[in-house]
Design a protein around this motif. Structure first.
Motif, PDB file in Angstrom:
ATOM      1  N   VAL A 102     -24.536  16.984  35.129  1.00  0.00           N
ATOM      2  CA  VAL A 102     -23.747  18.182  34.857  1.00  0.00           C
ATOM      3  C   VAL A 102     -23.076  17.994  33.504  1.00  0.00           C
ATOM      4  CG1 VAL A 102     -21.769  19.571  35.596  1.00  0.00           C
ATOM      5  CG2 VAL A 102     -23.369  18.671  37.299  1.00  0.00           C
ATOM      6  N   LYS A 103     -23.183  19.001  32.625  1.00  0.00           N
ATOM      7  CA  LYS A 103     -22.531  18.926  31.317  1.00  0.00           C
ATOM      8  C   LYS A 103     -21.832  20.239  31.022  1.00  0.00           C
ATOM      9  CE  LYS A 103     -24.846  19.069  27.376  1.00  0.00           C
ATOM     10  NZ  LYS A 103     -24.437  20.347  26.738  1.00  0.00           N
ATOM     11  N   THR A 104     -20.960  20.221  30.039  1.00  0.00           N
ATOM     12  CA  THR A 104     -20.352  21.480  29.619  1.00  0.00           C
ATOM     13  C   THR A 104     -21.470  22.458  29.270  1.00  0.00           C
ATOM     14  OG1 THR A 104     -20.195  20.728  27.330  1.00  0.00           O
ATOM     15  CG2 THR A 104     -18.240  20.418  28.732  1.00  0.00           C
ATOM     16  N   ALA A 105     -21.195  23.743  29.443  1.00  0.00           N
ATOM     17  CA  ALA A 105     -22.231  24.759  29.223  1.00  0.00           C
ATOM     18  C   ALA A 105     -22.379  25.060  27.734  1.00  0.00           C
ATOM     19  CB  ALA A 105     -21.891  26.019  30.002  1.00  0.00           C
ATOM     20  N   THR A 106     -22.493  24.000  26.955  1.00  0.00           N
ATOM     21  CA  THR A 106     -22.647  24.097  25.507  1.00  0.00           C
ATOM     22  C   THR A 106     -24.029  23.593  25.115  1.00  0.00           C
ATOM     23  OG1 THR A 106     -21.619  21.911  25.272  1.00  0.00           O
ATOM     24  CG2 THR A 106     -20.189  23.840  25.026  1.00  0.00           C
ATOM     25  N   ILE A 107     -24.429  23.891  23.879  1.00  0.00           N
ATOM     26  CA  ILE A 107     -25.724  23.447  23.371  1.00  0.00           C
ATOM     27  C   ILE A 107     -25.503  22.229  22.483  1.00  0.00           C
ATOM     28  CG2 ILE A 107     -27.779  24.091  22.068  1.00  0.00           C
ATOM     29  CD1 ILE A 107     -27.340  25.659  24.691  1.00  0.00           C
TER      30      ILE A 107
END
Length: 253
Positions: A166-171
């Motif tokens: 799971v990661k921040t919803a960033t690119i």
């Protein structure tokens, strides 16, 4: 045209806004610095203190995932305290007036939504750091859930559904750009008659191609940025000045 007199350049910007039927703003980190959110690339920016963690490193290394989340939690007070600045509020005024159909942004701070833009009308090229997403199945998570699991487990959590990270919803560097957002940005750039690039160094591709795309499609191009960009020569108006001061006169009630 690079205007030498600030007041006349703001006046000219006002005339161009009044004459335009469809305005598309394109925003970078510079619009949020007055809100207390530091940028990435300038001296003293976040990347001068911490090396970015590429996507392949995040996926391959638990230590990298742990470090990524430690950095995000360390920034939480900054993001939580930020509220829309004069630039955000000016664009929201034009949005409410029907001049701006949507905003294209490289920012991840959610401040355009907080200023009054509907979430569907914020085209986030680089994602959003105010929530998290599983990189496997795409399930979204509240940051509070991630932090609680991080503190309980002692490491970054996996998805409760598919066990992927799971990661921040960033690119991140090396991660595929969101195709839906890119397509919508292309359509907006080609359909507007005024494109305003605000607070972007215009060096990150493919995002930096949208001002050129708009200009080639017949739109007027305005660039508002403290520092020169490589696209200044092709713009119809360039303002090298504080973004809040430049856009402040266009903030409505």
């Amino acid at each position: 045209m690079i205007a030498s007199d600030f007041s006349s350049s703001v006046e000219r910007l006002g005339e161009m806004i009044a004459e335009a039927a469809v305005i598309v703003p394109f925003t970078g980190a510079g619009i949020s610095t007055e809100c207390g959110i530091p940028d990435f690339r300038s001296p003293g920016g976040l990347w001068s203190r911490n090396r970015p963690i590429p996507f392949d490193e995040f996926t391959a290394s638990r230590a990298a995932r742990d470090e990524s989340w430690r950095r995000r939690f360390a920034m939480e007070p900054t993001f939580a305290a930020a509220s829309p600045g004069r630039g955000h509020r000016a664009l929201a005024t034009l949005y409410r007036a029907g001049k701006v159909p949507a905003v294209i942004t490289q920012n991840i701070d959610n401040l355009h939504q907080a200023s009054g833009f509907a979430a569907d009308h914020v085209i986030e090229l680089h994602g959003n750091t105010t929530y998290a997403r599983c990189i496997g199945c795409g399930l979204t998570y509240d940051l509070g859930w991630v932090k609680e699991r991080f503190e309980t487990l002692g490491h970054a959590p996996e998805c409760a559904t598919c066990d992927a990270p799971v990661k921040t919803a960033t690119i991140s560097f090396g991660q595929a750009m969101p195709e839906d957002a890119m397509q919508r940005a292309r359509e907006l750039a080609q359909q507007c008659d005024l494109f305003i690039a605000i607070g972007s160094s215009l060096v990150v591709w493919p995002a930096a191609g949208f001002p050129l795309m708009a200009k080639n499609a017949g739109a007027r191009l305005v660039i508002i940025n403290n520092q020169p960009t490589e696209q200044d020569d092709m713009a119809d108006l360039v303002i090298h000045h504080d973004i809040g001061d430049t856009l402040g006169p266009f903030v409505g009630n």
